[in-house]
Motif scaffolding. Structure first.
Motif, PDB file in Angstrom:
ATOM      1  N   ARG A 186       6.466   2.780   7.147  1.00  0.00           N
ATOM      2  CA  ARG A 186       5.599   1.623   6.924  1.00  0.00           C
ATOM      3  C   ARG A 186       4.178   2.068   6.551  1.00  0.00           C
ATOM      4  NH1 ARG A 186       7.049  -3.500   8.016  1.00  0.00           N
ATOM      5  NH2 ARG A 186       4.841  -4.016   8.158  1.00  0.00           N
ATOM      6  N   TRP A 187       3.502   1.207   5.793  1.00  0.00           N
ATOM      7  CA  TRP A 187       2.156   1.540   5.322  1.00  0.00           C
ATOM      8  C   TRP A 187       1.187   1.775   6.473  1.00  0.00           C
ATOM      9  CZ3 TRP A 187      -2.002  -1.504   6.565  1.00  0.00           C
ATOM     10  CH2 TRP A 187      -1.747  -2.821   6.948  1.00  0.00           C
ATOM     11  N   GLU A 188       1.390   1.045   7.611  1.00  0.00           N
ATOM     12  CA  GLU A 188       0.462   1.213   8.746  1.00  0.00           C
ATOM     13  C   GLU A 188       0.547   2.647   9.299  1.00  0.00           C
ATOM     14  OE1 GLU A 188       2.719  -1.212   8.385  1.00  0.00           O
ATOM     15  OE2 GLU A 188       2.136  -3.065   9.402  1.00  0.00           O
ATOM     16  N   ASP A 189       1.772   3.190   9.345  1.00  0.00           N
ATOM     17  CA  ASP A 189       1.944   4.560   9.869  1.00  0.00           C
ATOM     18  C   ASP A 189       1.312   5.568   8.926  1.00  0.00           C
ATOM     19  OD1 ASP A 189       3.345   3.499  11.971  1.00  0.00           O
ATOM     20  OD2 ASP A 189       5.288   3.713  10.988  1.00  0.00           O
ATOM     21  N   ALA A 190       1.506   5.336   7.620  1.00  0.00           N
ATOM     22  CA  ALA A 190       0.919   6.245   6.627  1.00  0.00           C
ATOM     23  C   ALA A 190      -0.607   6.144   6.655  1.00  0.00           C
ATOM     24  CB  ALA A 190       1.451   5.893   5.241  1.00  0.00           C
ATOM     25  N   LEU A 191      -1.116   4.924   6.833  1.00  0.00           N
ATOM     26  CA  LEU A 191      -2.574   4.728   6.880  1.00  0.00           C
ATOM     27  C   LEU A 191      -3.170   5.459   8.085  1.00  0.00           C
ATOM     28  CD1 LEU A 191      -4.975   3.225   5.517  1.00  0.00           C
ATOM     29  CD2 LEU A 191      -4.566   1.349   7.114  1.00  0.00           C
ATOM     30  N   ARG A 192      -2.444   5.402   9.201  1.00  0.00           N
ATOM     31  CA  ARG A 192      -2.918   6.106  10.404  1.00  0.00           C
ATOM     32  C   ARG A 192      -3.057   7.592  10.106  1.00  0.00           C
ATOM     33  NH1 ARG A 192       0.744   4.446  13.683  1.00  0.00           N
ATOM     34  NH2 ARG A 192      -0.361   2.536  14.149  1.00  0.00           N
ATOM     35  N   GLN A 193      -2.071   8.154   9.426  1.00  0.00           N
ATOM     36  CA  GLN A 193      -2.139   9.589   9.097  1.00  0.00           C
ATOM     37  C   GLN A 193      -3.340   9.881   8.190  1.00  0.00           C
ATOM     38  OE1 GLN A 193       1.519  11.465   7.944  1.00  0.00           O
ATOM     39  NE2 GLN A 193       0.459  13.233   7.068  1.00  0.00           N
ATOM     40  N   TYR A 194      -3.578   8.982   7.229  1.00  0.00           N
ATOM     41  CA  TYR A 194      -4.701   9.194   6.307  1.00  0.00           C
ATOM     42  C   TYR A 194      -6.042   9.117   7.042  1.00  0.00           C
ATOM     43  CZ  TYR A 194      -7.940   8.437   2.413  1.00  0.00           C
ATOM     44  OH  TYR A 194      -8.997   8.536   1.539  1.00  0.00           O
ATOM     45  N   PRO A 220       0.838  -1.200   0.000  1.00  0.00           N
ATOM     46  CA  PRO A 220       0.000   0.000   0.000  1.00  0.00           C
ATOM     47  C   PRO A 220       0.879   1.259   0.000  1.00  0.00           C
ATOM     48  CG  PRO A 220      -0.726  -1.563   1.672  1.00  0.00           C
ATOM     49  CD  PRO A 220       0.598  -2.049   1.175  1.00  0.00           C
ATOM     50  N   SER A 221       0.383   2.303  -0.652  1.00  0.00           N
ATOM     51  CA  SER A 221       1.197   3.522  -0.788  1.00  0.00           C
ATOM     52  C   SER A 221       0.329   4.746  -0.572  1.00  0.00           C
ATOM     53  CB  SER A 221       1.807   3.605  -2.186  1.00  0.00           C
ATOM     54  OG  SER A 221       2.515   2.437  -2.489  1.00  0.00           O
ATOM     55  N   TYR A 222       0.792   5.603   0.330  1.00  0.00           N
ATOM     56  CA  TYR A 222       0.104   6.855   0.671  1.00  0.00           C
ATOM     57  C   TYR A 222       0.598   7.914  -0.314  1.00  0.00           C
ATOM     58  CZ  TYR A 222      -1.291  10.657   3.950  1.00  0.00           C
ATOM     59  OH  TYR A 222      -1.860  11.759   4.552  1.00  0.00           O
ATOM     60  N   THR A 223      -0.358   8.519  -1.054  1.00  0.00           N
ATOM     61  CA  THR A 223       0.066   9.419  -2.141  1.00  0.00           C
ATOM     62  C   THR A 223       0.968  10.577  -1.667  1.00  0.00           C
ATOM     63  OG1 THR A 223      -2.127  10.448  -1.999  1.00  0.00           O
ATOM     64  CG2 THR A 223      -1.760   8.880  -3.797  1.00  0.00           C
ATOM     65  N   PRO A 224       0.717  11.197  -0.497  1.00  0.00           N
ATOM     66  CA  PRO A 224       1.653  12.247  -0.071  1.00  0.00           C
ATOM     67  C   PRO A 224       3.083  11.726   0.131  1.00  0.00           C
ATOM     68  CG  PRO A 224      -0.416  12.492   1.089  1.00  0.00           C
ATOM     69  CD  PRO A 224      -0.476  11.172   0.379  1.00  0.00           C
ATOM     70  N   ASP A 225       3.223  10.449   0.564  1.00  0.00           N
ATOM     71  CA  ASP A 225       4.574   9.883   0.727  1.00  0.00           C
ATOM     72  C   ASP A 225       5.224   9.624  -0.633  1.00  0.00           C
ATOM     73  OD1 ASP A 225       4.079   9.989   3.404  1.00  0.00           O
ATOM     74  OD2 ASP A 225       4.158   7.820   3.767  1.00  0.00           O
ATOM     75  N   ILE A 226       4.431   9.106  -1.590  1.00  0.00           N
ATOM     76  CA  ILE A 226       4.964   8.889  -2.945  1.00  0.00           C
ATOM     77  C   ILE A 226       5.423  10.229  -3.519  1.00  0.00           C
ATOM     78  CG2 ILE A 226       4.357   8.246  -5.326  1.00  0.00           C
ATOM     79  CD1 ILE A 226       4.505   5.794  -3.589  1.00  0.00           C
ATOM     80  N   LEU A 277      -6.799   8.983  10.452  1.00  0.00           N
ATOM     81  CA  LEU A 277      -7.009   9.866  11.603  1.00  0.00           C
ATOM     82  C   LEU A 277      -6.796  11.336  11.235  1.00  0.00           C
ATOM     83  CD1 LEU A 277      -6.860   7.085  12.915  1.00  0.00           C
ATOM     84  CD2 LEU A 277      -5.532   8.075  14.760  1.00  0.00           C
ATOM     85  N   GLY A 278      -5.816  11.594  10.384  1.00  0.00           N
ATOM     86  CA  GLY A 278      -5.497  12.979  10.029  1.00  0.00           C
ATOM     87  C   GLY A 278      -6.358  13.494   8.889  1.00  0.00           C
ATOM     88  N   ASP A 279      -6.136  12.983   7.690  1.00  0.00           N
ATOM     89  CA  ASP A 279      -6.840  13.514   6.508  1.00  0.00           C
ATOM     90  C   ASP A 279      -8.349  13.325   6.613  1.00  0.00           C
ATOM     91  OD1 ASP A 279      -4.330  14.061   5.460  1.00  0.00           O
ATOM     92  OD2 ASP A 279      -4.222  12.164   4.381  1.00  0.00           O
ATOM     93  N   LEU A 280      -8.781  12.119   7.003  1.00  0.00           N
ATOM     94  CA  LEU A 280     -10.220  11.845   7.036  1.00  0.00           C
ATOM     95  C   LEU A 280     -10.853  12.244   8.372  1.00  0.00           C
ATOM     96  CD1 LEU A 280     -10.367   8.364   5.205  1.00  0.00           C
ATOM     97  CD2 LEU A 280     -10.743  10.634   4.233  1.00  0.00           C
ATOM     98  N   GLY A 281     -10.019  12.507   9.370  1.00  0.00           N
ATOM     99  CA  GLY A 281     -10.537  12.965  10.671  1.00  0.00           C
ATOM    100  C   GLY A 281     -11.368  11.912  11.377  1.00  0.00           C
ATOM    101  N   LEU A 282     -11.064  10.622  11.150  1.00  0.00           N
ATOM    102  CA  LEU A 282     -11.834   9.554  11.797  1.00  0.00           C
ATOM    103  C   LEU A 282     -11.048   9.033  13.003  1.00  0.00           C
ATOM    104  CD1 LEU A 282     -12.872   7.732   8.505  1.00  0.00           C
ATOM    105  CD2 LEU A 282     -14.285   9.249   9.899  1.00  0.00           C
ATOM    106  N   GLY A 283     -11.607   8.033  13.654  1.00  0.00           N
ATOM    107  CA  GLY A 283     -10.914   7.417  14.792  1.00  0.00           C
ATOM    108  C   GLY A 283     -11.634   7.719  16.073  1.00  0.00           C
ATOM    109  N   ALA A 284     -11.303   6.880  17.070  1.00  0.00           N
ATOM    110  CA  ALA A 284     -12.012   7.004  18.361  1.00  0.00           C
ATOM    111  C   ALA A 284     -11.626   8.296  19.046  1.00  0.00           C
ATOM    112  CB  ALA A 284     -11.673   5.805  19.207  1.00  0.00           C
TER     113      ALA A 284
END
Ligand SMILES: NC(=O)c1ccc[n+]([C@@H]2O[C@H](COP(=O)([O-])OP(=O)(O)OC[C@H]3O[C@@H](n4cnc5c(N)ncnc54)[C@H](OP(=O)(O)O)[C@@H]3O)[C@@H](O)[C@H]2O)c1
Length: 291
Positions: A274-282, A190-196, A284-291
């Motif tokens: 790692r993809w998990e760290d980038a996914l967390r940013q997407y 998996p690849s986070y576009t801002p990281d690419i 929780l950060g970009d989409l503003g989701l999460g507990a």
């Protein structure tokens, strides 16, 4: 090349998933990006691109356009081959005439997926779908043209802000379903576009040319990606693994297409996170989701 003040034409930069991230990253690096839509210039009409280049005199041409609908490509091979096969060498020819660098993106789907260790830049493409074959055709056209200031970056499994993508679709489905099933026998990077985008800047700063693989580090299945995203977002939904045979698709997809990032790391000194760290940013950060 020096990013500060560089004028950068980003084809696909206005609406594309990757193109929008590239526009942001080039701006952050101090460059002057020009995000282009097909209304600014249609890449299937090289004259319109040439006219734009003549008028705006960029220092770098980046192609983030493409025919990206993997299943539809099986029914529309002519459109896929035009955009993914014929356009890249035509654009590189325009860049060569102006003696400016050219950046193009290809895909992990140029591989057939029979390996079980990460694919390197030395592995031979052997695509198994119209999309993959058309992207490999584009790569071959660029290599045949041989413009020495060409950078081809193979990327995979994109997610990020600005346009729909697999992760966003799964999170939308998790809002309305308590249970989802996702295939677990296709494994990739998996690849986070801002990281690419940021790592594309790093390659350009090193004047890299030729072929590179780029993704986030690590590997997972579509199920692993979906399940992690749903958990991060705190959705009340169970994601269960199923085999590919449970979801027949028009296009055949490689069962394993992890990209080896060693050449990128050797060239830039950077190991992508790692993809998990980038996914967390997407999520929780970009989409503003999460507990
Ligand atoms: N998405 C992935 O998971 C993935 C994986 C590996 C490699 N890649 C490669 O990465 C690149 C970018 O992919 P992406 O997912 O960001 O693509 P995308 O979101 O589908 O965006 C493609 C862009 O190309 C533009 N475009 C299409 N035809 C055009 C034309 N004739 N003239 C001008 N612009 C045109 C589209 O404009 P409209 O919005 O107007 O259609 C859009 O801005 C592609 O080369 C793709 O093959 C993608």
């Amino acid at each position: 090349m020096r990013m500060e003040g560089a004028r950068i034409a980003v084809l696909g930069g206005r609406t594309g998933l990757l193109g929008q991230a590239l526009t942001t990253a080039f701006g952050r690096a101090g460059a002057l990006p020009f995000p282009l839509s097909r209304r600014d210039c249609d890449v299937l009409d090289p004259l319109s691109v040439e006219q734009w280049l003549d008028k705006n005199d960029p220092d770098l041409l980046v192609n983030a356009t493409g025919y990206t609908q993997v299943d539809l490509a099986e029914d529309e091979p002519d459109q896929a081959f035009a955009l993914n096969g014929s356009v890249p060498p035509l654009l590189a020819t325009l860049a060569a005439r102006r003696a400016i660098p050219f950046v193009h993106y290809s895909t992990d789907f140029v591989f057939n997926g029979r390996k079980r260790t990460p694919y390197t830049e030395y592995d031979e493409p052997n695509a198994v779908s119209v999309y993959g074959i058309s992207k490999a055709d584009g790569e071959r056209g660029l290599l045949k043209l041989g413009y020495e200031r060409t950078l081809i970056i193979r990327i995979s499994w994109l997610f990020g802000p600005g346009r729909t993508n697999f992760v966003k679709k799964i999170l939308g489905l998790a809002d309305v379903h308590r249970k989802l099933t996702v295939v677990n026998d296709q494994v990739g990077s998996p690849s986070y576009t801002p990281d690419i985008a940021e790592n594309t800047v790093k390659l350009l700063e090193k004047d890299a040319t030729g072929l590179f693989h780029l993704a986030n580090s690590g590997e997972t299945s579509w199920h692993g990606l979906a399940n992690t995203a749903v958990n991060l977002a705190g959705k009340d939904c169970t994601v269960s693994p199923v085999p590919t045979t449970a979801y027949p698709t028009k296009a055949f997809r490689p069962s394993y297409s992890v990209l080896d990032l060693a050449k990128f790391t050797r060239t830039t000194g950077i190991t992508p996170r790692r993809w998990e760290d980038a996914l967390r940013q997407y999520v929780l950060g970009d989409l503003g989701l999460g507990a």
